[in-house]
Design a protein around this motif. Structure first.
Motif, PDB file in Angstrom:
ATOM      1  N   VAL A  42       0.834  -1.197   0.000  1.00  0.00           N
ATOM      2  CA  VAL A  42       0.000   0.000   0.000  1.00  0.00           C
ATOM      3  C   VAL A  42       0.873   1.252   0.000  1.00  0.00           C
ATOM      4  O   VAL A  42       2.056   1.217   0.325  1.00  0.00           O
ATOM      5  CB  VAL A  42      -0.952   0.029   1.218  1.00  0.00           C
ATOM      6  CG1 VAL A  42      -1.856  -1.195   1.226  1.00  0.00           C
ATOM      7  CG2 VAL A  42      -0.169   0.120   2.535  1.00  0.00           C
ATOM      8  N   THR A 215      -2.434  -2.144  -3.926  1.00  0.00           N
ATOM      9  CA  THR A 215      -3.645  -1.329  -3.893  1.00  0.00           C
ATOM     10  C   THR A 215      -3.419  -0.079  -3.067  1.00  0.00           C
ATOM     11  O   THR A 215      -2.515  -0.020  -2.227  1.00  0.00           O
ATOM     12  CB  THR A 215      -4.830  -2.133  -3.309  1.00  0.00           C
ATOM     13  OG1 THR A 215      -6.006  -1.336  -3.309  1.00  0.00           O
ATOM     14  CG2 THR A 215      -4.548  -2.576  -1.878  1.00  0.00           C
ATOM     15  N   HIS A 216      -4.247   0.933  -3.335  1.00  0.00           N
ATOM     16  CA  HIS A 216      -4.255   2.120  -2.472  1.00  0.00           C
ATOM     17  C   HIS A 216      -5.392   2.035  -1.470  1.00  0.00           C
ATOM     18  O   HIS A 216      -5.547   2.917  -0.626  1.00  0.00           O
ATOM     19  CB  HIS A 216      -4.443   3.382  -3.330  1.00  0.00           C
ATOM     20  CG  HIS A 216      -5.778   3.429  -4.007  1.00  0.00           C
ATOM     21  ND1 HIS A 216      -6.032   2.757  -5.191  1.00  0.00           N
ATOM     22  CD2 HIS A 216      -6.937   4.016  -3.659  1.00  0.00           C
ATOM     23  CE1 HIS A 216      -7.290   2.948  -5.540  1.00  0.00           C
ATOM     24  NE2 HIS A 216      -7.863   3.700  -4.630  1.00  0.00           N
ATOM     25  N   LEU A 218      -7.056   0.650   1.631  1.00  0.00           N
ATOM     26  CA  LEU A 218      -6.774  -0.057   2.868  1.00  0.00           C
ATOM     27  C   LEU A 218      -7.925  -0.962   3.280  1.00  0.00           C
ATOM     28  O   LEU A 218      -7.722  -1.949   3.996  1.00  0.00           O
ATOM     29  CB  LEU A 218      -6.469   0.945   3.984  1.00  0.00           C
ATOM     30  CG  LEU A 218      -5.123   1.658   3.861  1.00  0.00           C
ATOM     31  CD1 LEU A 218      -5.040   2.808   4.848  1.00  0.00           C
ATOM     32  CD2 LEU A 218      -3.975   0.701   4.089  1.00  0.00           C
TER      33      LEU A 218
END
Length: 332
Positions: A42, A215-216, A218
């Motif tokens: 992330v 991925t961004h 969370l």
């Protein structure tokens, strides 16, 4: 981590040519992935997440300069393999799932046929029937209903979520040990996103494949990943178990990311964004790259002048913060 690493990055550094100069995009990226593990990477846009995945398979722009102590995979160092040897790994033993399935799928070829071809490239002696049987098995695994008939359709006849499942099936068809999934749920609504994540978890549970999920989001990470690698400005700033990261981050950037996510606040309260912007990779500060945006009460002159190394905190978790043993509360 109980299982032995199936993939191990040690000191991966990447420079890209911009004009007459090289710019360092990745700095000493180091982490392991265990067999059968889903690990999340992330960070904000530009933090180096996707370039890390592309560096593993060396799918890099011309004149890119990759240096690495080691990219370990099944006893080999991927960073030192010749192109012909790398081709035996790409798509066969390490699969890749990109963000937009339409960049992977050919719009004028039936979906099933494309997956068949992905299998036959690495199994040249396989017949059409064997390839189709394998393709259909993977489509069923990732939850495609009526796979036999759907395989005869073209990509434009499939929804975005279904296309992404087809790309996952294509990545799985050669029984790889690792899947690199780069933002596979971006631009999908919550329901379809959950279905795509379910497909990845099925692959992990039924085939034992390890998944590196970039991925961004969370929220996505909290659902499926057992561990998280947090990246900022081309480097790793924290590695922790997912529960530990959300409950007690050891880096102020990790804490700020968690605090700024939707759902982290009581109803009616505004979201708290991380102040400022990430630094330019061509102009990183001398000390901690996050120092100009850091709101930690422990921030000191040391943060501005000395870059912290990625080292264990008192509980063994890795953090690149001078104050990794202090509670990382976010000051709004």
């Amino acid at each position: 981590m109980t299982a032995a690493p199936v993939l191990s990055l040690e000191g991966v550094t990447l420079d890209l040519k911009t004009g007459d100069d090289y710019v360092r995009i990745l700095r000493d990226v180091t982490f392991d992935v265990a067999a059968g593990e889903i690990i999340g990477i992330v960070g904000e846009s530009g933090s180096g997440k996707s370039m890390t995945a592309l560096s593993i398979l060396q799918l890099l722009p011309p004149k890119a300069r990759l240096t690495a102590a080691r990219i370990g995979f099944d006893g080999a160092d991927l960073a030192g393999l010749r192109p012909a040897e790398l081709r035996k790994v790409r798509g066969r033993r390490i699969g890749m799932v990109f963000q937009d399935p339409m960049t992977t799928l050919d719009p004028v070829v039936q979906v099933g046929r494309q997956i068949d071809e992905a299998y036959r490239i690495h199994h040249p002696r396989a017949g059409r029937a064997e390839a189709r049987e394998k393709s259909l098995a993977m489509l069923r695994l990732v939850g495609v209903p009526d796979a036999q008939n759907r395989a005869k359709q073209y990509p434009h006849q499939w929804s975005g979520g279904m296309r992404q499942r087809a790309v996952i099936a294509m990545a799985l068809v050669n029984d790889p040990e690792v899947i690199l999934a780069d933002e596979p749920t971006t631009a999908l609504d919550a329901t379809i996103q959950a279905q795509v994540l379910d497909a990845l978890m099925r692959a992990r549970d039924e085939l034992g494949v390890a998944v590196v999920l970039i991925t961004h989001d969370l929220g996505v990470i909290s659902q499926v990943a057992s561990r998280v690698v947090v990246m900022y400005a081309g480097g790793v700033v924290e590695i922790a178990g997912t529960r530990e990261l959300f409950a007690d981050s050891r880096h102020p950037y990790s804490a700020a990311l968690i605090h700024s996510r939707p759902g982290a606040h009581r109803r009616g309260e505004p979201l708290v964004a991380i102040p400022g912007r990430p630094p330019l990779m061509s102009d990183l500060p001398a000390g901690c790259p996050f120092a100009p945006r850091c709101a930690s009460p422990y921030k000191s002159e040391r943060c501005v002048t000395q870059r912290p190394a990625l080292e264990p905190s008192v509980d063994g978790r890795l953090s690149a913060c001078h104050y990794r043993d202090e509670p990382q509360e976010v000051i709004a």
